[in-house]
Design a protein around this motif. Structure first.
Motif, PDB file in Angstrom:
ATOM      1  N   ARG A  57       0.848  -1.199   0.000  1.00  7.83           N
ATOM      2  CA  ARG A  57       0.000   0.000   0.000  1.00  7.83           C
ATOM      3  C   ARG A  57       0.883   1.248   0.000  1.00  7.83           C
ATOM      4  NH1 ARG A  57      -5.209   1.315   1.568  1.00  7.83           N
ATOM      5  NH2 ARG A  57      -5.668  -0.778   2.317  1.00  7.83           N
ATOM      6  N   GLU A  70      -6.804   5.188  -3.436  1.00  7.83           N
ATOM      7  CA  GLU A  70      -5.887   4.184  -2.886  1.00  7.83           C
ATOM      8  C   GLU A  70      -4.910   3.751  -3.966  1.00  7.83           C
ATOM      9  OE1 GLU A  70      -7.575   1.131   0.311  1.00  7.83           O
ATOM     10  OE2 GLU A  70      -8.734   1.157  -1.537  1.00  7.83           O
ATOM     11  N   PHE A  72      -1.604   0.983  -4.760  1.00  5.28           N
ATOM     12  CA  PHE A  72      -0.793  -0.167  -4.344  1.00  5.28           C
ATOM     13  C   PHE A  72       0.314  -0.396  -5.371  1.00  5.28           C
ATOM     14  CE2 PHE A  72      -4.933  -0.820  -2.509  1.00  5.28           C
ATOM     15  CZ  PHE A  72      -4.682  -1.343  -1.245  1.00  5.28           C
ATOM     16  N   ARG A 335      -9.235   2.795  -6.824  1.00  2.85           N
ATOM     17  CA  ARG A 335      -8.041   2.056  -6.447  1.00  2.85           C
ATOM     18  C   ARG A 335      -7.143   1.885  -7.666  1.00  2.85           C
ATOM     19  NH1 ARG A 335      -9.845  -3.342  -3.300  1.00  2.85           N
ATOM     20  NH2 ARG A 335      -9.577  -2.498  -1.198  1.00  2.85           N
TER      21      ARG A 335
END
Ligand code: F0G
Length: 374
Positions: A57, A70, A72, A335
């Motif tokens: 993350r 978000e 990653f 994301r």
């Protein structure tokens, strides 16, 4: 003489905890995702237990992008030879061995050759690699040589070397393991499976650096497989990033003299052009260029702000996401997965070139305390 162990209840409980995990050994992508791969019980498994790479993350990049986004990093530099190539190589070399091949060959900007050389050792095969002379990172050359590959430096670029090995493999008894070998892409699609397995869903966007265009093609294929069987209910938009001086998929024209400090993606005529364009079209994604300056900024940002050392080409995906974010491309509530494709230690020369060498201090406590900057 063995001493008698006195175990407390806490020790016994701890031993039971250890027991739970020590027998779970990751078998590599071929065993883990066998039903999705072109293998049978007759296929010998040539593996270095690749895959199962961390999906980390982001803190710093996510903060830059703003609230509700978000991010990653799929850290492919943590594969056994330090890049994503191992996922494809386990399948390609296993299939070559199954077919009775004695040798493999590839052209490479470095990582493919390191991976092919290592898997050839595991398979007991010979490995020949053709590299663009003077244009690959030192760590990668060291790997290929250490694994005993026969290395030939071609006085041309990667595209010239790929053309040559394609010709060679037509006439000599040697299997081509570049990503034009369909087994390579099958193995590489497992990265997308892992992303979905870790997140429990597909991300909204998946960003990757693009060179020969195999990896973006392969990841899209992985999402397509999981989507078809219903493991995920939607697929991400694929975002591909090429270096500005080597961006044939952005300009639509082959580049005869590709130029970029990101040597891994210094490619002017990508073999998997069609697959990449299809991935982008079907996913309603995009392919854009990032400059060397943007790549190097992202490269340094990843190391200094995220604690993740990647090679310059890998930072192209991060540079691309940053560039799109500046144009307010990403909305809240999404994301993003950024594949970072290779380890920073592959190209230590680039890091050292960019930074100042450390000052020398005498063997003296006061001198150390004085120079320390806390
Ligand atoms: N990142 C790294 C670190 C790479 O080594 C490569 C490709 C790419 C990205 C681009 O992936 O070609 O599938 O679009 N390296 C190849 C090689 C060409 O020979 O090692 P792609």
């Amino acid at each position: 003489m063995a001493t008698k162990r006195r175990k407390t209840a806490a020790d016994r409980a701890l031993a039971r905890e250890v027991e739970k995990v020590t027998h779970v050994i990751w078998p590599g992508v071929l065993e883990r995702y066998r039903p999705f791969l072109p293998v049978t019980s007759a296929t010998p498994v040539v593996t270095l237990q690749e895959g199962n790479t961390p999906l980390i993350r982001s803190r710093a990049l996510a903060e830059k992008l703003g609230p509700g986004i978000e991010v990653f990093f799929k850290c492919e530099g943590l594969n056994p030879t330090g890049s994503f190539k191992d996922r494809g190589m386990t399948v390609a070399v296993s299939k070559a061995k199954e077919a009775g091949a004695q040798a493999v060959i590839c052209a490479s900007t470095g990582n493919t050759s390191a991976s092919a050389a290592a898997y050839a050792v595991q398979a007991g095969m010979k490995c020949v690699v053709l590299l663009p002379k003077g244009a690959i990172a030192l760590g990668k050359l060291a790997q290929a040589l250490m694994h005993g590959a026969q290395v030939l430096a071609v006085s041309g670029n990667f595209d010239d070397a790929l053309e040559l090995v394609r010709e060679v493999s037509k006439t000599a008894p040697v299997t081509l393991v570049n990503s034009v070998n369909p087994h390579r892409l099958e193995g590489q699609k497992t990265a997308a499976f892992e992303v979905c397995d870790a997140l429990g869903a597909a991300p909204d966007f998946h960003a990757l650096p693009v060179g020969n265009a195999g990896n973006i093609t392969a990841n899209w294929r992985g999402y397509a497989d999981y989507y078809r069987i219903g493991t995920i209910d939607r697929r991400p938009k694929m975002l591909g990033f090429q270096a500005a001086g080597a961006a044939p998929l952005v300009t639509g024209k082959r580049v005869d003299k590709p130029k970029t400090i990101a040597t891994a993606i210094r490619i002017g005529n990508p073999a998997n052009r069609e697959g990449a364009l299809q991935a982008v079209k079907e996913s309603r994604g995009l392919i854009r260029a990032v400059t060397d300056k943007e790549i190097l900024e992202a490269y340094q940002f990843m190391a200094a702000r995220e604690g993740i050392f990647v090679e310059p080409a890998s930072a192209a995906s991060v540079a691309g996401v940053l560039k799109l974010a500046k144009k307010k491309f990403f909305k809240r509530g999404i994301r993003i997965v950024c594949t970072v494709t290779g380890h920073g230690l592959k190209d230590p020369e680039r890091a050292v070139k960019m930074l100042r060498m450390p000052p020398t201090v005498p063997v003296n406590l006061a001198a150390v305390l004085k120079r320390m900057d806390l």
